[in-house]
Write a protein that holds these residues in place. Structure first.
Motif, PDB file in Angstrom:
ATOM      1  N   ALA A  35       0.661  -1.214  -0.029  1.00 50.67           N
ATOM      2  CA  ALA A  35      -0.100  -0.133  -0.119  1.00 50.67           C
ATOM      3  C   ALA A  35       1.037   1.093  -0.043  1.00 50.67           C
ATOM      4  N   THR A  36       0.197   2.544  -0.616  1.00 58.02           N
ATOM      5  CA  THR A  36       0.923   3.666  -0.264  1.00 58.02           C
ATOM      6  C   THR A  36       0.545   4.600   0.667  1.00 58.02           C
ATOM      7  N   GLY A  37       0.610   5.954   0.763  1.00 61.98           N
ATOM      8  CA  GLY A  37       0.101   6.953   1.764  1.00 61.98           C
ATOM      9  C   GLY A  37       1.048   7.380   3.020  1.00 61.98           C
ATOM     10  N   ARG A  38       1.095   8.208   3.418  1.00 55.84           N
ATOM     11  CA  ARG A  38       2.013   8.725   4.473  1.00 55.84           C
ATOM     12  C   ARG A  38       2.086   7.739   5.565  1.00 55.84           C
ATOM     13  N   THR A  39       1.058   7.016   6.011  1.00 57.74           N
ATOM     14  CA  THR A  39       1.152   5.993   7.111  1.00 57.74           C
ATOM     15  C   THR A  39       2.173   5.052   6.666  1.00 57.74           C
ATOM     16  N   MET A  40       2.250   4.550   5.526  1.00 58.50           N
ATOM     17  CA  MET A  40       3.376   3.360   5.103  1.00 58.50           C
ATOM     18  C   MET A  40       4.680   3.699   4.922  1.00 58.50           C
ATOM     19  N   ASN A  65       1.037  -3.777  -5.743  1.00 61.84           N
ATOM     20  CA  ASN A  65       0.499  -2.569  -4.921  1.00 61.84           C
ATOM     21  C   ASN A  65      -0.907  -2.608  -5.158  1.00 61.84           C
ATOM     22  N   LEU A  66      -1.674  -2.098  -4.348  1.00 67.49           N
ATOM     23  CA  LEU A  66      -2.948  -1.946  -4.443  1.00 67.49           C
ATOM     24  C   LEU A  66      -3.626  -0.885  -5.681  1.00 67.49           C
ATOM     25  N   ASP A  67      -2.737   0.230  -5.778  1.00 68.45           N
ATOM     26  CA  ASP A  67      -3.434   0.943  -6.701  1.00 68.45           C
ATOM     27  C   ASP A  67      -2.286   1.796  -7.608  1.00 68.45           C
ATOM     28  N   SER A  79       3.385   9.722  -8.661  1.00 64.77           N
ATOM     29  CA  SER A  79       3.092   8.311  -9.149  1.00 64.77           C
ATOM     30  C   SER A  79       3.432   7.399  -8.024  1.00 64.77           C
ATOM     31  N   TYR A  80       2.350   6.271  -7.795  1.00 69.39           N
ATOM     32  CA  TYR A  80       2.874   5.297  -6.799  1.00 69.39           C
ATOM     33  C   TYR A  80       4.114   4.507  -7.181  1.00 69.39           C
ATOM     34  N   ARG A  81       4.182   4.308  -8.447  1.00 65.94           N
ATOM     35  CA  ARG A  81       5.254   3.576  -8.917  1.00 65.94           C
ATOM     36  C   ARG A  81       6.508   4.256  -8.424  1.00 65.94           C
ATOM     37  N   LEU A 131      -2.358  -2.847   4.174  1.00 62.98           N
ATOM     38  CA  LEU A 131      -3.702  -2.130   3.730  1.00 62.98           C
ATOM     39  C   LEU A 131      -3.307  -0.912   4.846  1.00 62.98           C
ATOM     40  N   GLY A 132      -3.899   0.511   4.356  1.00 67.97           N
ATOM     41  CA  GLY A 132      -4.163   1.658   4.847  1.00 67.97           C
ATOM     42  C   GLY A 132      -5.719   1.913   4.933  1.00 67.97           C
ATOM     43  N   ILE A 133      -5.882   3.076   5.346  1.00 63.08           N
ATOM     44  CA  ILE A 133      -7.479   3.414   5.040  1.00 63.08           C
ATOM     45  C   ILE A 133      -7.533   5.033   5.061  1.00 63.08           C
ATOM     46  N   GLY A 134      -8.239   5.288   3.983  1.00 62.96           N
ATOM     47  CA  GLY A 134      -8.548   6.564   3.731  1.00 62.96           C
ATOM     48  C   GLY A 134      -9.606   7.143   4.458  1.00 62.96           C
ATOM     49  N   ARG A 135      -9.669   8.500   4.566  1.00 63.48           N
ATOM     50  CA  ARG A 135     -10.631   9.160   5.655  1.00 63.48           C
ATOM     51  C   ARG A 135     -12.192   8.667   5.177  1.00 63.48           C
ATOM     52  N   GLY A 137     -12.848   5.808   4.432  1.00 64.02           N
ATOM     53  CA  GLY A 137     -12.829   4.453   4.790  1.00 64.02           C
ATOM     54  C   GLY A 137     -12.283   3.510   3.488  1.00 64.02           C
ATOM     55  N   HIS A 138     -11.798   4.037   2.411  1.00 62.69           N
ATOM     56  CA  HIS A 138     -11.535   3.369   1.181  1.00 62.69           C
ATOM     57  C   HIS A 138     -10.233   2.433   1.747  1.00 62.69           C
ATOM     58  N   MET A 139      -9.943   1.348   1.154  1.00 63.23           N
ATOM     59  CA  MET A 139      -8.886   0.440   1.061  1.00 63.23           C
ATOM     60  C   MET A 139      -8.325   0.716  -0.418  1.00 63.23           C
ATOM     61  N   GLY A 140      -7.190   0.780  -0.612  1.00 59.63           N
ATOM     62  CA  GLY A 140      -6.760   1.017  -2.246  1.00 59.63           C
ATOM     63  C   GLY A 140      -7.370   2.210  -2.485  1.00 59.63           C
ATOM     64  N   PHE A 141      -8.139   2.381  -3.649  1.00 60.21           N
ATOM     65  CA  PHE A 141      -9.025   3.325  -3.997  1.00 60.21           C
ATOM     66  C   PHE A 141     -10.460   3.050  -4.243  1.00 60.21           C
ATOM     67  N   ASN A 142     -10.577   1.870  -3.286  1.00 57.21           N
ATOM     68  CA  ASN A 142     -12.071   1.533  -3.216  1.00 57.21           C
ATOM     69  C   ASN A 142     -13.223   2.529  -2.645  1.00 57.21           C
ATOM     70  N   ALA A 163      -9.106  15.516  -1.612  1.00 55.83           N
ATOM     71  CA  ALA A 163      -8.695  16.760  -0.509  1.00 55.83           C
ATOM     72  C   ALA A 163      -7.695  16.179   0.093  1.00 55.83           C
ATOM     73  N   GLN A 164      -7.875  14.874   0.663  1.00 53.65           N
ATOM     74  CA  GLN A 164      -6.838  14.198   1.287  1.00 53.65           C
ATOM     75  C   GLN A 164      -5.459  14.000   0.680  1.00 53.65           C
ATOM     76  N   ASN A 165      -5.566  13.762  -0.480  1.00 52.54           N
ATOM     77  CA  ASN A 165      -4.304  13.506  -1.324  1.00 52.54           C
ATOM     78  C   ASN A 165      -3.692  14.692  -2.043  1.00 52.54           C
ATOM     79  N   ALA A 166      -4.349  15.929  -1.870  1.00 55.56           N
ATOM     80  CA  ALA A 166      -4.017  17.092  -2.511  1.00 55.56           C
ATOM     81  C   ALA A 166      -2.604  17.623  -1.950  1.00 55.56           C
ATOM     82  N   ASP A 201      -7.078  11.353  13.450  1.00 54.08           N
ATOM     83  CA  ASP A 201      -8.006  11.924  12.448  1.00 54.08           C
ATOM     84  C   ASP A 201      -8.536  10.516  11.814  1.00 54.08           C
ATOM     85  N   LYS A 202      -7.955   9.286  12.116  1.00 57.99           N
ATOM     86  CA  LYS A 202      -8.616   8.135  11.504  1.00 57.99           C
ATOM     87  C   LYS A 202      -9.408   7.698  12.509  1.00 57.99           C
ATOM     88  N   ALA A 203      -9.598   7.922  13.737  1.00 55.69           N
ATOM     89  CA  ALA A 203     -10.290   7.281  14.528  1.00 55.69           C
ATOM     90  C   ALA A 203     -11.797   6.903  14.345  1.00 55.69           C
TER      91      ALA A 203
HETATM   92  C1  GLP Z   1      -4.117   6.658  -0.496  1.00 54.78           C
HETATM   93  C2  GLP Z   1      -3.965   5.472  -0.802  1.00 54.78           C
HETATM   94  C3  GLP Z   1      -4.680   4.308   0.099  1.00 54.78           C
HETATM   95  C4  GLP Z   1      -4.057   4.570   1.529  1.00 54.78           C
HETATM   96  C5  GLP Z   1      -4.653   6.093   1.951  1.00 54.78           C
HETATM   97  C6  GLP Z   1      -4.084   6.514   3.442  1.00 54.78           C
HETATM   98  O1  GLP Z   1      -5.536   7.289  -0.654  1.00 54.78           O
HETATM   99  N1  GLP Z   1      -4.787   4.874  -2.064  1.00 54.78           N
HETATM  100  O2  GLP Z   1      -4.155   2.908  -0.135  1.00 54.78           O
HETATM  101  O3  GLP Z   1      -4.489   3.907   2.383  1.00 54.78           O
HETATM  102  O4  GLP Z   1      -3.661   6.937   0.784  1.00 54.78           O
HETATM  103  O5  GLP Z   1      -2.933   7.412   3.445  1.00 54.78           O
HETATM  104  P1  GLP Z   1      -2.422   8.015   4.309  1.00 54.78           P
HETATM  105  O6  GLP Z   1      -1.510   7.014   5.057  1.00 54.78           O
HETATM  106  O7  GLP Z   1      -1.614   9.209   3.760  1.00 54.78           O
HETATM  107  O8  GLP Z   1      -3.563   8.477   5.470  1.00 54.78           O
END
Ligand code: GLP
Length: 267
Positions: A35-40, A65-67, A79-81, A131-135, A137-142, A163-166, A201-203
């Motif tokens: 997975a990607t994102g700041r948490t990872m 990778n998820l996405d 890019s996630y690559r 897996l991470g979780i988006g605000r 509730g997504h996993m990947g970009f679901n 907004a979260q990824n901007a 902010d994820k609680a």
């Molecule tokens: C992106 C990814 C998700 C990830 C999410 C969480 O949207 N597509 O797979 O779970 O970010 O990001 P962060 O760890 O920055 O909160």
């Protein structure tokens, strides 16, 4: 599902890195879902350090990778690559030919999605999906309303995700509106799932995913269907859970977690 609460974000991240280490010790040729994102970023920093200092070996493993964003080439820093090369692949002894991300630059995106699914099956399926979780509730970009039976496909990103990824992009308009993502069913096919979330902010969304009703509005709630899923949280991300004391008891008392209480399961 098992929910594990650690006192700090650092301890949560370390636990996740140690679970991945254990997986690689048991099965050096594991297929890892990433997975990607700041948490990872800190998970990958830990794995890179374990590779350097403790000889954690990635030479036989294979990753999916998820996405990936649609329209961003591999050399685009957003890019996630690019993210994966920077945070993990260039830091450990993974063979780049064994690393797979959906092809967001493909002329035929639908074919690229089908091909990605085929490749996962050819490699024997995913052993451990991180897996991470988006605000939202997504996993990947679901994004909300993703079918629990969905497979890898193109998804339009929700306003909350945009907004979260901007902040990673030079301006909010630069965030791609679409991405290729593994589907919810693709994720549920993994033999084990491991979700990490940290920070207050994820609680709220974590509580909905873990203890709330299963709903396609929160795709991570589909993990309640998975027979081997662990959710690792810090105290801040666990702040809205009703059964937190029960989850804390599990980590402190259940035998399967004993090696992880001392920090280094392989030692
Ligand atoms: C992106 C990814 C998700 C990830 C999410 C969480 O949207 N597509 O797979 O779970 O970010 O990001 P962060 O760890 O920055 O909160």
């Amino acid at each position: 599902m098992e929910c594990i609460i650690r006192p700090s974000a650092e301890a949560a991240v370390q636990l996740v890195a140690r679970i991945i280490e254990q997986e690689l010790h048991v099965r050096p040729n594991s297929v890892l879902g990433l997975a990607t994102g700041r948490t990872m970023e800190s998970v990958y920093a830990n794995l890179a350090r374990m590779h350097r200092d403790e000889k954690l070996d990635f030479s036989q493993c294979c990753t999916f990778n998820l996405d990936e964003y649609v329209g961003l080439p591999a050399n685009d820093p957003n890019s996630y690559r690019y993210y994966m090369n920077k945070h993990l692949f260039s830091e450990v002894n993974l063979d780049l030919r064994n690393t797979h991300l959906p092809d967001g630059m493909a002329a035929d995106l639908e074919a690229a999605c089908a091909n990605f699914e085929k490749l996962i099956v050819q490699c024997g399926g995913i052993d451990l999906q991180l897996l991470g979780i988006g605000r939202d509730g997504h996993m990947g970009f679901n994004e909300p309303l993703s079918a629990f039976r969905s497979r890898t496909r193109v998804k339009a990103l929700s306003p909350l995700t945009l907004a979260q990824n901007a902040p990673q992009f030079s301006s909010p308009e630069k965030v791609p509106r679409r991405a290729i993502t593994m589907g919810v069913a693709t994720i549920l096919d993994a033999r084990r799932c491991l979700l990490l979330a940290t920070g207050a902010d994820k609680a709220e969304i974590v509580a909905q995913a873990v203890e709330g009703p299963m709903t396609s509005m929160v795709s991570a709630s589909a993990l309640q269907l998975h027979p081997r899923c662990v959710v690792v949280l810090d105290e801040a991300a666990a702040g809205r859970l009703k059964q937190a004391d029960y989850y804390r008891w599990i980590f402190e008392n259940e035998p399967e977690w004993k090696p992880f209480r001392t920090g280094q399961p392989g030692k």
